[in-house]
Design a protein around this motif. Structure first.
Motif, PDB file in Angstrom:
ATOM      1  N   ALA A 166       0.850  -1.190   0.000  1.00  0.00           N
ATOM      2  CA  ALA A 166       0.000   0.000   0.000  1.00  0.00           C
ATOM      3  C   ALA A 166       0.881   1.232   0.000  1.00  0.00           C
ATOM      4  O   ALA A 166       1.985   1.231   0.558  1.00  0.00           O
ATOM      5  CB  ALA A 166      -0.935   0.005   1.204  1.00  0.00           C
ATOM      6  N   LEU A 167       0.376   2.286  -0.635  1.00  0.00           N
ATOM      7  CA  LEU A 167       1.127   3.534  -0.747  1.00  0.00           C
ATOM      8  C   LEU A 167       0.185   4.702  -0.521  1.00  0.00           C
ATOM      9  O   LEU A 167      -0.858   4.813  -1.182  1.00  0.00           O
ATOM     10  CB  LEU A 167       1.770   3.637  -2.132  1.00  0.00           C
ATOM     11  N   LEU A 168       0.540   5.546   0.440  1.00  0.00           N
ATOM     12  CA  LEU A 168      -0.205   6.772   0.723  1.00  0.00           C
ATOM     13  C   LEU A 168       0.686   7.941   0.337  1.00  0.00           C
ATOM     14  O   LEU A 168       1.788   8.094   0.870  1.00  0.00           O
ATOM     15  CB  LEU A 168      -0.572   6.843   2.205  1.00  0.00           C
ATOM     16  N   ASN A 169       0.208   8.777  -0.591  1.00  0.00           N
ATOM     17  CA  ASN A 169       1.067   9.809  -1.162  1.00  0.00           C
ATOM     18  C   ASN A 169       0.406  11.180  -1.052  1.00  0.00           C
ATOM     19  O   ASN A 169      -0.704  11.392  -1.546  1.00  0.00           O
ATOM     20  CB  ASN A 169       1.364   9.479  -2.632  1.00  0.00           C
ATOM     21  N   ASN A 170       1.101  12.096  -0.371  1.00  0.00           N
ATOM     22  CA  ASN A 170       0.649  13.489  -0.259  1.00  0.00           C
ATOM     23  C   ASN A 170      -0.791  13.601   0.246  1.00  0.00           C
ATOM     24  O   ASN A 170      -1.641  14.259  -0.353  1.00  0.00           O
ATOM     25  CB  ASN A 170       0.774  14.203  -1.614  1.00  0.00           C
ATOM     26  N   TYR A 171      -1.041  12.952   1.378  1.00  0.00           N
ATOM     27  CA  TYR A 171      -2.360  13.044   1.995  1.00  0.00           C
ATOM     28  C   TYR A 171      -2.344  14.168   3.023  1.00  0.00           C
ATOM     29  O   TYR A 171      -1.505  14.197   3.925  1.00  0.00           O
ATOM     30  CB  TYR A 171      -2.727  11.719   2.664  1.00  0.00           C
ATOM     31  N   ARG A 172      -3.275  15.103   2.880  1.00  0.00           N
ATOM     32  CA  ARG A 172      -3.335  16.255   3.772  1.00  0.00           C
ATOM     33  C   ARG A 172      -4.229  15.940   4.960  1.00  0.00           C
ATOM     34  O   ARG A 172      -5.388  15.566   4.816  1.00  0.00           O
ATOM     35  CB  ARG A 172      -3.881  17.475   3.043  1.00  0.00           C
ATOM     36  N   LEU A 173      -3.660  16.064   6.160  1.00  0.00           N
ATOM     37  CA  LEU A 173      -4.401  15.894   7.402  1.00  0.00           C
ATOM     38  C   LEU A 173      -4.144  17.127   8.247  1.00  0.00           C
ATOM     39  O   LEU A 173      -3.059  17.297   8.802  1.00  0.00           O
ATOM     40  CB  LEU A 173      -3.954  14.625   8.133  1.00  0.00           C
ATOM     41  N   ASN A 178       1.322  17.007   5.921  1.00  0.00           N
ATOM     42  CA  ASN A 178       1.355  16.234   4.684  1.00  0.00           C
ATOM     43  C   ASN A 178       1.899  14.846   5.013  1.00  0.00           C
ATOM     44  O   ASN A 178       3.017  14.707   5.511  1.00  0.00           O
ATOM     45  CB  ASN A 178       2.248  16.922   3.649  1.00  0.00           C
ATOM     46  N   LEU A 179       1.114  13.805   4.748  1.00  0.00           N
ATOM     47  CA  LEU A 179       1.472  12.446   5.139  1.00  0.00           C
ATOM     48  C   LEU A 179       1.939  11.635   3.941  1.00  0.00           C
ATOM     49  O   LEU A 179       1.349  11.696   2.860  1.00  0.00           O
ATOM     50  CB  LEU A 179       0.278  11.742   5.795  1.00  0.00           C
ATOM     51  N   GLN A 180       3.006  10.872   4.157  1.00  0.00           N
ATOM     52  CA  GLN A 180       3.504   9.896   3.192  1.00  0.00           C
ATOM     53  C   GLN A 180       3.648   8.573   3.939  1.00  0.00           C
ATOM     54  O   GLN A 180       4.168   8.543   5.051  1.00  0.00           O
ATOM     55  CB  GLN A 180       4.873  10.316   2.635  1.00  0.00           C
ATOM     56  N   SER A 181       3.204   7.490   3.314  1.00  0.00           N
ATOM     57  CA  SER A 181       3.305   6.204   3.992  1.00  0.00           C
ATOM     58  C   SER A 181       3.439   5.083   2.971  1.00  0.00           C
ATOM     59  O   SER A 181       2.920   5.177   1.854  1.00  0.00           O
ATOM     60  CB  SER A 181       2.073   5.963   4.874  1.00  0.00           C
ATOM     61  N   ALA A 182       4.153   4.045   3.374  1.00  0.00           N
ATOM     62  CA  ALA A 182       4.308   2.856   2.539  1.00  0.00           C
ATOM     63  C   ALA A 182       4.230   1.632   3.434  1.00  0.00           C
ATOM     64  O   ALA A 182       4.708   1.642   4.573  1.00  0.00           O
ATOM     65  CB  ALA A 182       5.638   2.885   1.791  1.00  0.00           C
ATOM     66  N   ILE A 228       6.772  -1.035   7.304  1.00  0.00           N
ATOM     67  CA  ILE A 228       5.857   0.086   7.524  1.00  0.00           C
ATOM     68  C   ILE A 228       6.692   1.358   7.621  1.00  0.00           C
ATOM     69  O   ILE A 228       7.637   1.431   8.413  1.00  0.00           O
ATOM     70  CB  ILE A 228       5.022  -0.092   8.808  1.00  0.00           C
ATOM     71  N   ASN A 229       6.338   2.351   6.832  1.00  0.00           N
ATOM     72  CA  ASN A 229       7.045   3.625   6.846  1.00  0.00           C
ATOM     73  C   ASN A 229       6.011   4.752   6.832  1.00  0.00           C
ATOM     74  O   ASN A 229       5.126   4.774   5.970  1.00  0.00           O
ATOM     75  CB  ASN A 229       7.969   3.733   5.631  1.00  0.00           C
ATOM     76  N   VAL A 230       6.112   5.661   7.786  1.00  0.00           N
ATOM     77  CA  VAL A 230       5.189   6.792   7.885  1.00  0.00           C
ATOM     78  C   VAL A 230       6.016   8.061   8.053  1.00  0.00           C
ATOM     79  O   VAL A 230       6.917   8.118   8.898  1.00  0.00           O
ATOM     80  CB  VAL A 230       4.215   6.638   9.070  1.00  0.00           C
ATOM     81  N   ALA A 231       5.718   9.074   7.238  1.00  0.00           N
ATOM     82  CA  ALA A 231       6.399  10.360   7.330  1.00  0.00           C
ATOM     83  C   ALA A 231       5.359  11.469   7.336  1.00  0.00           C
ATOM     84  O   ALA A 231       4.441  11.475   6.506  1.00  0.00           O
ATOM     85  CB  ALA A 231       7.369  10.549   6.170  1.00  0.00           C
TER      86      ALA A 231
END
Length: 637
Positions: free
Chosen positions: A172-179, A183-187, A205-208
């Motif tokens: 799964a890839l989460l790219n440029n999600y605004r919360l 700005n969230l990035q996750s893999a 798991i990687n979350v930035a």
């Protein structure tokens, strides 16, 4: 010589460590989510040098339409070494990946992989292969979210053991999600490989999360968890093999990593400065488990072990820029604590456990490193520039075990000054001075005879001329290395020494006409090693080496064909000293014709042939002849 090489390597690694740590990146664990397009290419390279033959071939093909994508990549490497025994090693890797667009939010694909290794030497792993076919889907419910479940089958062969089983998981890839303001990035990757009796898996798991307070200030926090298990075969000992009825045992290696990082960026302070502050915490655990263990084996080798490593880093980088000066100052402080732990095995005498535990504890170590580096350019004028590089580091290495005497302190300092001047539109001159000093001090008296100070100095000058008919690059360099042991009077096995060298290098191309040119490449190196008395700054030479290389070629261009012929010469002479008299010890020389041909069959197909025939002469040996060849084919289709 060994200390000289170690010092230079340490210095280079130190500088690279500092200047690359700011752009340090972790390897992306995702494998199926993105299908990158690439230029199509077919290549082959055949070379023969001395008694080694190498063949490297492969191709890369990709095709993309609105609904379908295909990528095929093949690499084959083969080497043959002809000596007293004949060694043949082959490696083959094939990757096929397809992707079909069902609708705007859903894609499906197939990923095929085949890796084969073959080596005729009697080594632990001389025959191995992995083949797998995986079906996957890519679902994008939102433009910022991509989910990729997959399922497949794998065939795995290692040292005569054939295993196969299912491969399944999801990415799964989460790219440029605004919360809110973040700005969230996750893999994420979850992968299981059940090739019974072995079990391999990967958890990633990687979350930035990053936040921009304004256009000049931002902060990024990153957290990462990685757990990887690999099972591999190795030859079982006779006792274990007879007891469990096996030929090969299995060892599991589980590596778990916890990683935290925070990066604060302050940009364009007074329109002159950029400042970064980075802190990192890395905790790594390496756990080893042996599948079959016999209690009949009464020794410390029966126990498995575990390594725990905790590392803390704090780093800052400040960059300054103006019209006449630009530079970067980087400072790093790090602590590292490594513990080696013996795992208990019930049924084995406690004395063997204590024996193995003592051996593992001797590997425990704690290190503290601090370093600072500076690199800057001073622009005196449009044609004059001075470059300054400074590096300073200190390492403190401690071993808690009272049976270990490897505790030491190391200090390394490196400074370099370069002056670059553009004399004319055609000529640029370079003058450089570089020096380093390193000091290694062992804490305990039992190792203090290894204490030494190493000093190096290097001066070089050269230039680059680029004219309409002549291009020439030349550099002249002298260097000196002095290694002094602190207690050489006590221990005769350690003798201070010096190593000095002069080298001259030339690379020149002369264009006689639009179709003809002459190329010259050559160097000469004169090296001297000797015993050193630092207090008197005097040396007694013990060895002298003379090395000469010249390669001259004349080229002619006929449409798409470029042909060249020339001469290649190499000579290496070693001398020893008897008092002050220099006596020849060995001499090696080779001379012979060479040819180089490049041909563009069409615009996208290129051929290159480079080879030379050499007549080899050695002192006190018969003359011999040898051919060397390198052939390359590249087709960009």
């Amino acid at each position: 010589m060994k200390l000289f090489k170690n010092t230079i390597i340490t210095g280079v690694l130190g500088i690279l460590f500092l200047f690359t740590s700011m752009v340090k990146c972790q390897q992306d664990s995702l494998e199926l989510l993105i299908l990158h397009s690439a230029p199509n290419i077919l290549f082959t390279n055949l070379s023969k040098q001395l008694n080694t033959y190498n063949l490297r071939s492969g191709f890369l093909y990709s095709s993309n339409t609105e609904t379908f994508s295909l990528k095929v990549q093949e690499n084959f490497n083969s080497s043959f070494i002809k000596s007293t025994t004949k060694n043949i090693r082959d490696e083959q890797a094939l990757k096929i990946k397809t992707l079909y667009r069902i609708n705007n939010n859903l894609l499906a694909g197939l990923d095929v992989l085949s890796n084969i290794l073959s080596d005729n030497r009697r080594i632990e792993i001389n025959q191995a292969s992995v083949s797998s076919a995986i079906l996957f889907a890519q679902y994008m419910p939102e433009e910022f979210l991509l989910i990729d479940p997959f399922f497949g089958y794998s065939f795995n062969r290692q040292i005569g053991e054939a295993d196969n089983g299912y491969v399944y998981g999801s990415e799964a890839l989460l790219n440029n999600y605004r919360l809110s303001d973040f700005n969230l990035q996750s893999a994420l990757r979850f992968n299981n490989e059940d090739i019974s009796p072995r079990k391999n898996f990967l958890r990633y798991i990687n979350v930035a999360a990053s936040k921009e307070f304004n256009q000049f200030v931002s902060n990024t926090f990153e957290g990462k968890f990685i757990q990887k298990r690999k099972d591999f075969y190795y030859t079982a000992d006779s006792v274990t093999a007879n007891e469990f009825g096996i030929k090969n045992n299995i060892q599991s290696r589980i590596e778990t990593t916890y990683f935290l990082q925070n990066k604060l960026q302050l940009n364009q302070i007074f329109d002159l400065l950029d400042v970064n502050f980075i802190s990192r915490l890395n905790w790594r655990i390496i756990d080893r488990d042996t599948r079959y263990r016999s209690k009949s084996i009464r020794s410390g080798n029966i126990f498995d072990s575990k390594i725990e490593e905790l590392k803390l880093e704090v780093e800052s980088a400040t960059s300054y820029r103006s019209d006449f000066f630009s530079g970067t100052l980087i400072a790093i402080y790090s602590e590292r604590d490594e513990k080696n732990i013996t795992k208990k095995f019930e049924g084995i005498d406690e004395s063997f456990f204590e024996q193995r535990s003592d051996l593992e504890k001797r590997k425990n170590n704690i290190s503290f490193r601090s370093a600072i580096a500076f690199n800057g350019d001073l622009f005196i004028s449009g044609n004059d520039r001075i470059n300054i590089s400074l590096f300073q580091s200190k390492l403190k290495y401690d071993t808690p075990s009272i049976e270990n005497d490897d505790d030491r302190d190391e200090i390394l300092s490196i400074a370099r000054l370069r002056y670059l001047k553009k004399v004319s539109p055609f000529f640029e001159a370079i003058i450089s001075a570089e020096g380093s000093i390193s000091h290694v001090v062992y804490i305990f008296a039992s190792r203090s005879s290894n204490n030494y100070i190493n000093r190096t100095l290097k001066l070089s000058a050269g230039g680059i001329y680029s004219g309409s008919r002549l291009i020439s690059r030349n550099i002249f360099e002298v260097s000196a290395n002095y290694t002094v042991y602190d207690f050489e009077d006590i221990n005769p096995n350690f003798q201070s020494f010096s190593f000095r060298q002069f080298s001259a290098t030339d690379s020149t191309v002369l264009f006689l006409s639009k179709r003809m040119s002459i190329e010259l490449l050559g160097f000469i190196k004169l090296s001297e090693q000797g015993d050193l008395k630092w207090a008197e700054f005097s040396t007694r030479p013990t060895r002298f080496v003379e090395e000469i290389f010249i390669e001259s070629k004349i080229f002619a261009l006929f449409n798409k064909l470029k042909t060249g012929i020339g001469v290649r010469f190499f000579a290496l002479s070693n001398y020893n000293y008897k008092v002050k008299e220099k006596l020849i010890d060995s001499r090696y020389s080779s001379i012979g014709p060479l040819t180089e041909i490049t041909y563009s069959v069409i615009e996208k197909i290129n051929l290159r042939l480079y080879g030379w025939y050499e007549i080899i002469s050695e002192r006190n040996s018969l003359q011999r002849e040898q051919a060397n060849l390198n052939f390359e084919l590249q087709w960009n289709f």
